[in-house]
Design an enzyme around this catalytic site. Structure first.
Site, PDB file in Angstrom:
ATOM      1  N   LYS A 143       1.151  -1.754  -0.159  1.00 55.36           N
ATOM      2  CA  LYS A 143      -0.044   0.203  -0.231  1.00 55.36           C
ATOM      3  C   LYS A 143       0.924   1.428  -0.403  1.00 55.36           C
ATOM      4  O   LYS A 143       1.216   1.837   1.203  1.00 55.36           O
ATOM      5  CB  LYS A 143      -1.121  -0.057   1.351  1.00 55.36           C
ATOM      6  CG  LYS A 143      -2.266   1.160   0.890  1.00 55.36           C
ATOM      7  CD  LYS A 143      -3.084   1.211   2.033  1.00 55.36           C
ATOM      8  CE  LYS A 143      -3.837   2.557   2.053  1.00 55.36           C
ATOM      9  NZ  LYS A 143      -2.876   4.103   2.197  1.00 55.36           N
ATOM     10  N   GLY A 200       5.829   3.301  10.960  1.00 55.32           N
ATOM     11  CA  GLY A 200       5.545   4.470  11.535  1.00 55.32           C
ATOM     12  C   GLY A 200       5.051   4.882  12.261  1.00 55.32           C
ATOM     13  O   GLY A 200       5.904   4.357  13.873  1.00 55.32           O
ATOM     14  N   SER A 201       3.252   5.803  13.324  1.00 53.20           N
ATOM     15  CA  SER A 201       3.320   6.565  14.293  1.00 53.20           C
ATOM     16  C   SER A 201       2.586   4.641  14.537  1.00 53.20           C
ATOM     17  O   SER A 201       2.982   4.125  14.442  1.00 53.20           O
ATOM     18  CB  SER A 201       2.465   7.043  13.854  1.00 53.20           C
ATOM     19  OG  SER A 201       0.773   6.504  13.777  1.00 53.20           O
ATOM     20  N   GLY A 204      -0.945   4.018  14.455  1.00 48.02           N
ATOM     21  CA  GLY A 204      -1.023   3.530  13.168  1.00 48.02           C
ATOM     22  C   GLY A 204      -0.751   1.591  12.921  1.00 48.02           C
ATOM     23  O   GLY A 204      -1.811   0.842  12.915  1.00 48.02           O
ATOM     24  N   GLY A 205       0.381   2.083  13.983  1.00 48.21           N
ATOM     25  CA  GLY A 205       1.123   0.276  14.475  1.00 48.21           C
ATOM     26  C   GLY A 205      -0.263  -0.256  15.129  1.00 48.21           C
ATOM     27  O   GLY A 205      -0.398  -1.322  15.128  1.00 48.21           O
ATOM     28  N   GLU A 224       6.873  -1.507  13.422  1.00 46.83           N
ATOM     29  CA  GLU A 224       8.044  -0.526  14.290  1.00 46.83           C
ATOM     30  C   GLU A 224       7.290   0.502  14.352  1.00 46.83           C
ATOM     31  O   GLU A 224       6.549   1.416  13.093  1.00 46.83           O
ATOM     32  CB  GLU A 224       9.259  -0.032  13.174  1.00 46.83           C
ATOM     33  CG  GLU A 224      10.583   0.845  12.987  1.00 46.83           C
ATOM     34  CD  GLU A 224      11.093   0.844  12.889  1.00 46.83           C
ATOM     35  OE1 GLU A 224      11.245   2.209  12.745  1.00 46.83           O
ATOM     36  OE2 GLU A 224      11.548   0.315  12.239  1.00 46.83           O
ATOM     37  N   CYS A 261      13.570   7.161  12.766  1.00 47.31           N
ATOM     38  CA  CYS A 261      13.268   6.245  13.823  1.00 47.31           C
ATOM     39  C   CYS A 261      14.406   6.017  15.301  1.00 47.31           C
ATOM     40  O   CYS A 261      13.502   5.390  15.975  1.00 47.31           O
ATOM     41  CB  CYS A 261      12.572   5.154  13.587  1.00 47.31           C
ATOM     42  SG  CYS A 261      14.462   4.083  12.454  1.00 47.31           S
ATOM     43  N   GLU A 352       7.635   9.985  21.959  1.00 44.71           N
ATOM     44  CA  GLU A 352       8.110  10.354  21.771  1.00 44.71           C
ATOM     45  C   GLU A 352       7.654  11.555  20.459  1.00 44.71           C
ATOM     46  O   GLU A 352       6.347  12.102  19.868  1.00 44.71           O
ATOM     47  CB  GLU A 352       8.155   9.554  20.434  1.00 44.71           C
ATOM     48  CG  GLU A 352       9.159  10.061  19.188  1.00 44.71           C
ATOM     49  CD  GLU A 352       9.091   9.381  17.817  1.00 44.71           C
ATOM     50  OE1 GLU A 352       9.734   8.604  16.512  1.00 44.71           O
ATOM     51  OE2 GLU A 352       8.066   8.610  17.871  1.00 44.71           O
TER      52      GLU A 352
END
Length: 485
Positions: A143, A200-201, A204-205, A224, A261, A352
């Site tokens: 995606k 990503g965030s 989202g993860g 991650e 990251c 973060e």
């Protein structure tokens, strides 16, 4: 542009057909496919760099280096696959010949990969997730990240050219373009999808992970999700390294406008004259940092929001700022300070802030530093700026640290992730959803494999990895002895 669930169903069923093709290819054949794809990525001309630069604002030199890294990843992973390292063949035969057990690893099934925004090549469409999944014998559905769709399409086209030149069906790799969250959710929920990779965030993860676990047949979601990558600077080290360390830290903190990251977002030291001297040097260093353009407006807005929330917390003071972000889309670097007591009362201070933002935490004594270490959640990296003398004195900290991160550094900075067999790019939750695996280095292939054992199976019907005579000449554990015989 994928728009509905029916179109998703077609894409995933095609990926299932691609997976079945790959299941018939041994490790040597898969490695050849991966090398062919790498050649096609390498052959893309300057339009790839130009397109990515326009879509992401990343410097041309950075993108050129990332392209080389991406090509090398494919080749390195292919070479590792070729050796049979991840087949992990085990053969056990009973002395009386009644039992013959043979085990190896095979691919899970179609894998959905979500492209990352901050690495348009190495962690996106043709990145390590895609390479490692194909290396495992899995088809891939990517995606595309909406922030660099044109770049993603160029990479997808290169992958398809490689697949075609090899002589494989196009269904091995699918490229889905959609800015809809629902399309991503439908991919994860599809019954034929067997694993997901995401960078990503946390929001989202974690949402994708929960979705994967809520299926009637739960699947692994390797996400991650970020990290503050704490740096502990110890007293003896500061005797002779204040100036050099301050340059190193601010350079790492603001590298790529802080959009890594492994960005070292938190610096922890013992209260006193040495730390005060370090703060003075850090202040001078960050004041000379120019504002930089972030990947897209959404990341900048989020950075400014979180930064504002941090400096609005009790006990948090601005130490220094970089030059003002007067240009549209640019972010201003900032360094703030507080003490460990405030952090222990307000653990949200250890969340973060994705961007060029650093928090300096002063601890009253060694005991408070240890307590702070114990309160840290999982991290991708954790760094000690320490001398040999510090190492002897702070053994208790180092012991705790090993349970807090995936990569533990002695001096240096965590930015700059080497693509090596020994690299661990992951960490305990919430840094990632599964600390047993890495998303960088050939070991990333392990995420998309499962073992299967054959008992008393006719030799000619076994996978070549398991056959008598070892036709692929890979290293195997035969009756408890490693051999290529």
């Amino acid at each position: 542009m994928i728009q509905n669930e029916n179109e998703i169903d077609v894409v995933v069923k095609q990926a299932e057909a691609g997976f079945q093709f790959l299941q018939q290819r041994n490790v040597i054949e898969r490695a050849k496919l991966m090398h062919t794809i790498a050649d096609e990525i390498e052959a893309i001309d300057s339009i790839l760099i130009e397109t990515a630069h326009l879509e992401t604002a990343l410097p041309v030199t950075r993108l050129e280096g990332e392209k080389v890294r991406t090509v090398n990843q494919w080749r390195m992973y292919a070479n590792a696959v070729h050796t049979g390292l991840y087949s992990e063949v085990r053969i056990d035969q009973s002395p009386d010949g009644k039992i013959d057990l043979r085990k190896y690893n095979k691919g899970l099934g179609p894998v959905v990969v979500f492209g990352a925004s901050n690495f348009p090549f190495a962690f996106s469409t043709a990145g390590g997730d895609t390479a490692s999944a194909i290396g495992a014998g899995c088809s891939v559905i990517v995606k595309a990240h909406p922030a660099h769709v044109k770049t993603s399409q160029l990479m997808a086209d290169a992958i398809h050219r490689g697949i075609s030149k090899y002589g494989a069906p196009a269904d091995i790799f699918s490229h889905v373009v959609s800015d809809s969250f629902e399309i991503g959710q439908q991919l994860v929920k599809h019954r034929l999808v067997k694993a997901v990779a995401f960078t990503g965030s946390f929001t989202g993860g974690k949402a994708l992970f929960d979705l994967g676990q809520s299926r009637p047949d739960p699947i692994p979601v390797f996400a991650e999700m970020g990290s503050i990558n704490p740096v502990f600077v110890l007293p003896d080290y500061l005797k002779d390294n204040v100036e050099a360390f301050s340059k190193q830290y601010i350079g790492s903190l603001t590298l790529g406008v802080g959009q890594f990251c492994t960005n070292p977002g938190v610096l922890i030291g013992l209260k006193g004259e040495k730390l005060d001297t370090l703060k003075a040097h850090l202040k001078r260093e960050i004041q000379s940092v120019a504002a930089g353009k972030m990947l897209h407006q959404g990341i900048l807005d989020h950075y400014n929001q979180l930064r504002g929330e941090m400096i609005g917390c009790n006990g948090v003071n601005i130490l220094a700022e970089g030059t003002d972000n007067v240009q549209e889309g640019f972010a201003q670097a900032m360094l703030v300070e507080t003490d460990a007591a405030q952090v222990l009362r307000n653990p949200e201070l250890l969340e973060e802030v994705f961007g060029p933002f650093g928090l300096v935490i002063s601890c009253a004594d060694r005991h408070e530093m240890k307590i702070l270490m114990e309160h840290l959640v999982g991290q991708i990296t954790l760094t000690f700026a320490a001398s040999d003398d510090d190492m002897w004195k702070y053994q208790d900290l180092f012991t705790i640290a090993q349970n807090k991160c995936g990569r533990l550094l002695f001096q240096g900075m965590p930015t700059g992730v080497e693509v090596k067999h020994a690299m661990q790019h992951g960490g305990p939750f919430p840094a990632t959803t599964d600390s047993r695996f890495t998303s960088v280095g050939p070991d990333a292939i392990k995420r998309f494999l499962r073992p299967i054992s054959f008992q008393n199976w006719p030799n000619e019907f076994l996978p070549k990895e398991l056959q008598d005579g070892n036709p692929l000449q890979i290293e195997r554990l035969v009756n408890q002895h490693w051999t290529k015989e």
